[in-house]
Scaffold this active site. Structure first.
Site, PDB file in Angstrom:
ATOM      1  N   HIS A 119       0.435  -1.265   0.019  1.00 36.40           N
ATOM      2  CA  HIS A 119       0.337  -0.573  -0.410  1.00 36.40           C
ATOM      3  C   HIS A 119       0.833   1.515   0.229  1.00 36.40           C
ATOM      4  O   HIS A 119       2.052   1.230   0.094  1.00 36.40           O
ATOM      5  CB  HIS A 119      -1.012   0.129   1.653  1.00 36.40           C
ATOM      6  CG  HIS A 119       0.028   0.026   2.517  1.00 36.40           C
ATOM      7  ND1 HIS A 119       0.405   0.792   3.307  1.00 36.40           N
ATOM      8  CD2 HIS A 119      -0.144  -1.408   3.505  1.00 36.40           C
ATOM      9  CE1 HIS A 119       1.060   0.934   4.463  1.00 36.40           C
ATOM     10  NE2 HIS A 119       0.766  -0.273   4.672  1.00 36.40           N
ATOM     11  N   CYS A 135       3.520  -4.938   6.763  1.00 36.91           N
ATOM     12  CA  CYS A 135       2.642  -4.525   5.225  1.00 36.91           C
ATOM     13  C   CYS A 135       4.585  -4.517   4.592  1.00 36.91           C
ATOM     14  O   CYS A 135       5.751  -3.619   4.888  1.00 36.91           O
ATOM     15  CB  CYS A 135       2.346  -3.219   4.804  1.00 36.91           C
ATOM     16  SG  CYS A 135       0.045  -4.344   5.571  1.00 36.91           S
TER      17      CYS A 135
END
Length: 234
Positions: A119, A135
C-alpha cells in the site's frame, strides 16, 4: 509457599500429560484421507505475466514480466518485531483511496494469519527502511503505478528467513515462524490441520505430543531446544 508452587507445577504437568494422551489417541484413530490435487489455474491466472518478488533483507519490490525484471521500487518493510510475512502469496484485493497510513492504493495479500498488503503511505520518509507493522509500504506515486499494472491473482513471493529473529513461540502467537513450526510438525506426522501461522489449540496439542516423544520439557512452548529437535536450527 513452596508447597503451593509444587502442587501447581504438578497439576500443570498432569493436565499437559492428559492433553497429549488425548492427542495421541486422536492421531492414532483419525482416518487417512486421499490427497486432493489442486485445481488448475484459471485462464486469467495462467495468462498473467507478472510476478512480484521481495527480499525481507532488502527493502526493494521487484516486478517481473514473463520472468524478466520489468520494474523495481524502493519500499518499507516490517520491523524485526512485526516482520513482513515470508511466503508465496497472491494479490486477492485491490482498493483505492483508503487514505491515512494506507495512502492512495491497497493491494491485499492472502496471508492466513492477518491482514497484510502492499500500500501507499503518508510517511514517505520511511521508504527504504524497516519501519512498518508487516505490510509493504510504497510511495503513493509508485503504488499507483503498480496498482494499474498488476491484476488480482498476481503472485507475490516474499523471500526471507522466518527465524531470523528467533523467539519463544506460545499459544496465541502468529507469523511465518509459527507456520514453519506447523509445517515441520506436519511433516513429522504430529500435526494434521492447515498450516495457517496461528498458534492455536491443535498446534499446541501437536507440540506437546512432540515434546513427550522427544524427551523435551512438556511446556507447550517452542524454545531453542524445540527448534533444534525440529531441525529448524543447529
Amino acid at each position: 509457599m513452596s508447597v503451593i508452587r509444587m502442587h501447581r507445577g504438578f497439576g500443570r504437568r498432569v493436565c499437559l500429560s492428559l492433553f497429549a494422551l488425548v492427542v495421541a489417541v486422536m492421531m492414532a484413530t483419525e482416518p487417512v484421507y486421499a490427497a486432493v490435487s489442486k485445481t488448475s489455474p484459471s485462464v486469467a491466472e495462467s495468462e498473467n505475466p507478472y510476478t512480484i518478488e521481495i527480499d525481507t533483507e532488502q527493502p526493494v519490490l521487484k516486478l517481473y514480466r514473463n520472468g524478466q525484471l520489468y520494474r523495481a521500487w524502493h519500499v518499507a518493510l516490517g520491523k524485526s518485531q512485526t516482520q513482513t510475512p515470508v511466503g508465496d502469496w497472491q494479490i486477492v484485493d485491490k482498493q483505492k483511496d483508503w487514505g491515512g497510513g494506507f495512502g492512495t492504493r491497497w493491494l491485499g495479500l492472502n496471508v492466513p494469519w492477518g491482514t497484510y498488503g502492499i500500500h501507499g503511505t503518508n510517511q514517505p520518509t520511511s521508504i527504504g527502511r524497516f519501519a512498518s507493522h508487516g505490510c509493504v509500504r510504497m510511495k503513493n506515486r509508485d503504488v499507483e503505478q503498480l496498482f494499474d499494472i498488476v491484476p488480482i491473482g498476481t503472485r507475490v513471493v516474499i523471500h526471507g528467513n522466518p527465524l531470523a529473529h528467533l523467539r519463544t513461540l506460545e499459544y496465541g502467537n502468529i507469523g511465518a515462524d509459527v507456520r514453519l513450526v506447523q509445517q515441520r510438525l506436519q511433516a513429522e506426522g504430529y500435526y494434521r490441520d492447515d498450516c495457517k501461522g496461528v498458534f492455536d489449540a491443535p498446534t499446541q496439542f501437536a507440540l506437546v505430543y512432540f515434546q513427550i516423544t522427544h524427551g523435551l520439557p512438556m511446556d507447550g512452548q517452542v524454545t531453542t531446544d524445540d527448534y533444534r529437535a525440529l531441525h529448524l536450527i543447529k
